[in-house]
Write an enzyme that holds these catalytic residues in place. Structure first.
Site, PDB file in Angstrom:
ATOM      1  N   ARG A   1      -3.744  30.449  13.613  1.00 52.76           N
ATOM      2  CA  ARG A   1      -3.095  30.784  12.375  1.00 52.76           C
ATOM      3  C   ARG A   1      -4.073  31.103  11.109  1.00 52.76           C
ATOM      4  O   ARG A   1      -3.682  32.014  10.233  1.00 52.76           O
ATOM      5  CB  ARG A   1      -2.310  29.731  11.768  1.00 52.76           C
TER       6      ARG A   1
ATOM      7  N   ILE B   1       3.239  33.448   4.473  1.00 53.39           N
ATOM      8  CA  ILE B   1       3.040  33.408   5.882  1.00 53.39           C
ATOM      9  C   ILE B   1       3.949  32.175   6.160  1.00 53.39           C
ATOM     10  O   ILE B   1       4.139  31.365   5.593  1.00 53.39           O
ATOM     11  CB  ILE B   1       1.521  33.000   6.461  1.00 53.39           C
ATOM     12  N   SER B   2       4.882  32.323   7.135  1.00 47.18           N
ATOM     13  CA  SER B   2       5.748  31.584   7.526  1.00 47.18           C
ATOM     14  C   SER B   2       5.352  30.107   7.718  1.00 47.18           C
ATOM     15  O   SER B   2       4.353  30.112   8.350  1.00 47.18           O
ATOM     16  CB  SER B   2       6.945  31.846   8.783  1.00 47.18           C
ATOM     17  N   GLN B   3       6.029  29.005   7.394  1.00 44.09           N
ATOM     18  CA  GLN B   3       5.687  27.641   7.762  1.00 44.09           C
ATOM     19  C   GLN B   3       5.747  27.405   9.326  1.00 44.09           C
ATOM     20  O   GLN B   3       6.449  27.935   9.927  1.00 44.09           O
ATOM     21  CB  GLN B   3       6.319  26.928   7.094  1.00 44.09           C
TER      22      GLN B   3
END
Ligand code: SAH
Length: 259
Positions: free
Chosen positions: A81, A107-109
């Site tokens: 990530r 950015i998505s969790q």
């Protein structure tokens, strides 16, 4: 050793509030895990090892928060990530929160990525899946490890360019990117076994529901200030079944493109 890592992860977990937001950015006030903040940016020789360990802990946290799908957790464990965020934020890449990626987007969790993908994987893993909202490409990369074919659409040109280059760099050959308005779907590639929407609209565009295969599933956040995840299953050419899941927070789904 593994046990100790797990205990550390549990200790962080106790301190962290349950999280389910796509947009919440971890800033002052949230507890910071010990160690890695000093190690990641300043010690390139340790980067691989450190990030592997942090990623393992992240996966443990996601599992502890209730997502227990082996393929999805395996994919989360495989995707670095920290490569999807600005270098200055790399040390925070394995925290629970969303992080800024520029152009007002995030950015998505990890938890929310895992939650949505796991929901699509029951009762079986779909093969051909469309994502709306590529952003930095993180979720698409995770998806590439779970699904045979991944299609992803982004409406902000610089984000699209960056994500496409990054996914190519990572040699994720089962991902195809499109610059365009995802609310229109990707007609030329439809039907899809599943669709995952990474931005919240006031309602789910019918065009997307029409691009689902019969039996296919769509998961999307819906709402403005009060958002919920919605799961829709296409039951026949004219019937869709809708189920409301938990509260979430995503960036807005917007029409048109931004160059
Ligand atoms: N999947 C990303 C999440 C990015 S945030 C990740 O892994 O981090 C949501 C993204 O949806 C933003 O990049 C935003 O620009 C994009 N978006 C919003 N409306 C869209 C639309 N109509 N079509 C395509 N992308 C859209």
């Amino acid at each position: 050793m593994v046990e100790r890592v797990k205990k550390n992860a549990d200790a962080w977990l106790d301190k962290l509030k349950p999280a389910n937001s796509n947009t919440r950015i971890s800033v002052g006030g949230r507890p910071v895990p010990p160690g890695p903040q000093q190690v990641l940016p300043g010690a390139p020789n340790n980067l691989g090892l450190t990030s592997d360990r942090l990623r393992m802990r992240m996966v443990e946290r996601v599992r502890a928060q209730g997502v227990d799908h082996a393929a999805v957790l395996g994919a989360l464990a495989s995707v670095a990530r920290h490569r999807f965020v600005d270098q200055a934020l790399a040390s925070r890449a394995y925290e629970d929160g969303a992080l800024p990626i520029g152009h007002g987007q995030t950015i998505s969790q990890p938890w929310v990525v895992a939650r949505m993908l796991a929901a699509l994987c029951e009762p079986e893993i779909p093969r051909k899946v469309l994502e709306i909202g590529t952003g930095c490409g993180y979720q698409a990369a995770v998806m590439s490890h779970v699904f045979a074919q991944v299609f992803t659409i982004e409406r902000v040109r610089p984000l699209y360019d960056m994500a496409k280059a990054r996914l190519q760099d990572m040699a994720l050959r089962n991902v195809q990117c499109l610059f365009g308005d995802g609310m229109l779907g990707w007609g030329a590639k439809a039907p899809f076994d599943a669709i995952v929407v990474a931005a919240a609209g006031l309602s789910i565009p019918q065009t997307l529901l029409d691009q689902l295969a019969i039996g296919g599933k769509l998961i999307a956040p819906e709402g403005d200030t009060n958002q919920r995840l919605i799961m829709v299953t296409r039951q026949s050419s004219r019937e869709w079944m809708r189920v409301e899941l938990e509260a979430v927070r995503f960036v807005p789904l917007r029409p048109g493109v931004q160059t």
